[in-house]
Design an enzyme around this catalytic site. Structure first.
Site, PDB file in Angstrom:
ATOM      1  N   GLN A  12       0.779  -0.801  -0.118  1.00 11.06           N
ATOM      2  CA  GLN A  12      -0.102  -0.116   0.479  1.00 11.06           C
ATOM      3  C   GLN A  12       1.188   1.205   0.576  1.00 11.06           C
ATOM      4  O   GLN A  12       0.466   2.455  -0.522  1.00 11.06           O
ATOM      5  CB  GLN A  12      -0.889   0.287   1.321  1.00 11.06           C
ATOM      6  CG  GLN A  12      -1.962  -1.518   0.943  1.00 11.06           C
ATOM      7  CD  GLN A  12      -2.889  -0.959   2.710  1.00 11.06           C
ATOM      8  OE1 GLN A  12      -3.581  -0.781   2.079  1.00 11.06           O
ATOM      9  NE2 GLN A  12      -2.505  -1.283   3.326  1.00 11.06           N
ATOM     10  N   LEU A  13       1.543   1.468   1.017  1.00  8.15           N
ATOM     11  CA  LEU A  13       2.832   2.425   1.311  1.00  8.15           C
ATOM     12  C   LEU A  13       3.895   2.708  -0.277  1.00  8.15           C
ATOM     13  O   LEU A  13       3.899   3.627  -0.822  1.00  8.15           O
ATOM     14  CB  LEU A  13       3.142   2.671   2.591  1.00  8.15           C
ATOM     15  CG  LEU A  13       3.857   3.837   3.209  1.00  8.15           C
ATOM     16  CD1 LEU A  13       3.360   4.957   2.628  1.00  8.15           C
ATOM     17  CD2 LEU A  13       4.238   3.188   4.166  1.00  8.15           C
ATOM     18  N   ASP A  55      14.916  -9.268  -3.001  1.00 11.33           N
ATOM     19  CA  ASP A  55      14.634 -10.172  -2.472  1.00 11.33           C
ATOM     20  C   ASP A  55      15.554  -8.625  -0.711  1.00 11.33           C
ATOM     21  O   ASP A  55      17.021  -9.552  -0.820  1.00 11.33           O
ATOM     22  CB  ASP A  55      15.232 -11.063  -2.001  1.00 11.33           C
ATOM     23  CG  ASP A  55      14.147 -11.695  -1.105  1.00 11.33           C
ATOM     24  OD1 ASP A  55      14.383 -10.852   0.334  1.00 11.33           O
ATOM     25  OD2 ASP A  55      14.537 -13.503  -0.735  1.00 11.33           O
ATOM     26  N   ILE A  56      15.247  -7.851   0.130  1.00 12.69           N
ATOM     27  CA  ILE A  56      15.731  -7.084   1.112  1.00 12.69           C
ATOM     28  C   ILE A  56      16.900  -8.102   1.988  1.00 12.69           C
ATOM     29  O   ILE A  56      17.308  -7.802   3.067  1.00 12.69           O
ATOM     30  CB  ILE A  56      14.605  -6.769   1.913  1.00 12.69           C
ATOM     31  CG1 ILE A  56      14.159  -7.094   2.677  1.00 12.69           C
ATOM     32  CG2 ILE A  56      14.410  -5.473   1.403  1.00 12.69           C
ATOM     33  CD1 ILE A  56      12.891  -5.942   3.594  1.00 12.69           C
ATOM     34  N   ALA A  79       8.416  -4.947   4.440  1.00 10.75           N
ATOM     35  CA  ALA A  79       8.154  -5.809   5.835  1.00 10.75           C
ATOM     36  C   ALA A  79       7.017  -6.389   5.685  1.00 10.75           C
ATOM     37  O   ALA A  79       6.328  -6.412   4.699  1.00 10.75           O
ATOM     38  CB  ALA A  79       7.078  -4.061   7.224  1.00 10.75           C
ATOM     39  N   THR A 122       6.501   1.116  13.776  1.00  5.84           N
ATOM     40  CA  THR A 122       4.868   0.639  14.056  1.00  5.84           C
ATOM     41  C   THR A 122       4.664   1.618  15.726  1.00  5.84           C
ATOM     42  O   THR A 122       5.711   1.147  16.564  1.00  5.84           O
ATOM     43  CB  THR A 122       3.944  -0.471  13.894  1.00  5.84           C
ATOM     44  OG1 THR A 122       3.599  -0.482  14.472  1.00  5.84           O
ATOM     45  CG2 THR A 122       5.371  -1.409  14.198  1.00  5.84           C
ATOM     46  N   TYR A 147       5.632  -9.229  16.087  1.00  7.20           N
ATOM     47  CA  TYR A 147       5.689  -8.250  14.569  1.00  7.20           C
ATOM     48  C   TYR A 147       6.317  -7.430  15.163  1.00  7.20           C
ATOM     49  O   TYR A 147       7.285  -6.054  14.875  1.00  7.20           O
ATOM     50  CB  TYR A 147       4.623  -8.219  14.151  1.00  7.20           C
ATOM     51  CG  TYR A 147       4.405  -7.218  13.678  1.00  7.20           C
ATOM     52  CD1 TYR A 147       4.826  -6.761  12.325  1.00  7.20           C
ATOM     53  CD2 TYR A 147       3.547  -5.405  13.941  1.00  7.20           C
ATOM     54  CE1 TYR A 147       4.449  -5.021  11.184  1.00  7.20           C
ATOM     55  CE2 TYR A 147       3.698  -4.903  13.491  1.00  7.20           C
ATOM     56  CZ  TYR A 147       4.118  -4.580  12.246  1.00  7.20           C
ATOM     57  OH  TYR A 147       3.782  -3.310  11.581  1.00  7.20           O
ATOM     58  N   TRP A 172      -2.638   2.108  11.722  1.00  5.81           N
ATOM     59  CA  TRP A 172      -3.680   1.145  10.987  1.00  5.81           C
ATOM     60  C   TRP A 172      -4.036   2.376   9.979  1.00  5.81           C
ATOM     61  O   TRP A 172      -4.723   2.992   9.238  1.00  5.81           O
ATOM     62  CB  TRP A 172      -4.866   2.923  11.935  1.00  5.81           C
ATOM     63  CG  TRP A 172      -4.977   2.114  13.706  1.00  5.81           C
ATOM     64  CD1 TRP A 172      -4.498   1.263  13.970  1.00  5.81           C
ATOM     65  CD2 TRP A 172      -5.684   2.232  14.768  1.00  5.81           C
ATOM     66  NE1 TRP A 172      -5.308   0.863  14.885  1.00  5.81           N
ATOM     67  CE2 TRP A 172      -6.124   1.520  15.800  1.00  5.81           C
ATOM     68  CE3 TRP A 172      -7.654   3.459  14.076  1.00  5.81           C
ATOM     69  CZ2 TRP A 172      -7.274   1.980  17.249  1.00  5.81           C
ATOM     70  CZ3 TRP A 172      -8.195   3.106  15.391  1.00  5.81           C
ATOM     71  CH2 TRP A 172      -8.116   2.387  15.920  1.00  5.81           C
TER      72      TRP A 172
END
Length: 314
Positions: A12-13, A55-56, A79, A122, A147, A172
């Site tokens: 998404q980000l 691939d990190i 992530a 987060t 996580y 969120w």
């Protein structure tokens, strides 16, 4: 002109960050696991993103991409974010490799090539107790789940290795390119007449479209440090969020979400009781440091939700 490497552009980000860079005419190079990727803006292709599969967790791949690109800055969005799945014993090593070791590899390459680094973290690095908003410079870390622990390890690697870094904690999150709470509520609400949503976990939503603008502002600055970033509009519960989602959806003519068709009941986390991972009750993030350092806060979350629904349905 800056050259910015963005990890995790399939999410998404990262997706919205690449589009924000393109809108500003900044050279952005996206990376993710997929062999190729195209940029999408509000459902329409806006550019074929400069892209490298990476691939990190693979040191040689990371080194190779940095050697080729030599970025001025890195916005590290990649992530593992499936919080419940991270609790599975057979997945914990992978979660740690992505969120902690992968981040460490990125930070080491940023050090080698003198690149700024912006790491997305987060509220889960805190224990979520109390009702006081967490300050970005608070170091009373006590993550409740795998996580959160893995993301904290990523934070610590960045801060230990680099001087030129931003650590931005968000919460969120919702965006067009991927799954999120809003899409889940809309899907479930379409097929049920009664829903239960927890009302004792408190925070504020973050629209990736708005956040992307802030992150690009940041990477173009030298105002390094820890920040918190969510949309404005005050602190709410997941129940409050769900009620507003259905209110705005019904106002757009989606009658299945109207109060006459759908009842939403608040419940406690204990009553809800299906998560494998413990969730923080207090996800309030103090964001005043953004304005103190000259950054523009994100818009009100209700406004962000309205624009997001427009993107989904127009």
């Amino acid at each position: 002109m800056m050259k910015i490497l963005v990890t995790g552009v399939g999410g998404q980000l990262g997706h919205d960050v690449m589009n924000e860079l393109a809108k500003r005419g900044v050279e952005g190079i996206g990376t993710d696991l997929a062999p190729s990727y195209s940029g999408i803006q509000d459902g329409t292709a806006v550019n074929e993103m400069p892209y490298r599969a990476m691939d990190i967790t693979n040191e040689s791949q990371v080194q190779s991409v940095f050697e080729e690109i030599r970025p001025d800055g890195v916005i590290h969005c990649a992530a593992w974010t499936a919080v419940d799945d991270a609790e599975d014993e057979d997945k914990q090593e992978l979660v740690w490799n992505i969120n902690a070791q992968g981040t460490k590899l990125i930070a080491e390459c940023c050090k080698q090539y003198d690149s700024k680094m912006l790491y997305l973290s987060t509220d889960y690095v805190f224990d979520g107790t109390g009702e006081t908003p967490w300050d970005p410079d608070c170091q009373e870390y006590d993550p409740l789940n795998v996580y959160g622990k893995s993301k904290l390890a990523g934070e610590q690697a960045v801060a230990q290795i680099l001087d030129k870094y931003f650590i931005v904690r968000i919460a969120w999150v919702f965006g067009v390119n991927g799954g999120n709470f809003i899409k889940t509520m809309l899907r479930v609400g379409e097929n049920h007449d009664t829903l239960t949503v927890v009302d004792d976990q408190i925070g504020t939503p973050t629209y990736t479209f708005d956040l992307a603008r802030l992150l690009v502002d940041m990477i173009d600055s030298e105002k390094y440090g820890y920040y918190h970033a969510t949309n404005e509009g005050g602190y709410i519960s997941w129940y409050d969020f769900a009620v507003e989602i259905f209110r705005q959806a019904a106002a757009r003519g989606k009658s299945c979400y109207s109060p006459e068709q759908l009842t939403v009941n608040p419940v406690t986390t204990e009553q809800y009781g299906v998560s494998k991972a413990k969730r923080p009750f207090n996800s309030r993030l103090e964001k005043g440091k953004l304005q103190q350092n000259g950054f523009t806060p994100l818009p009100d979350w209700k406004d962000a939700l309205s624009r997001y629904l427009d993107c989904l349905w127009n």
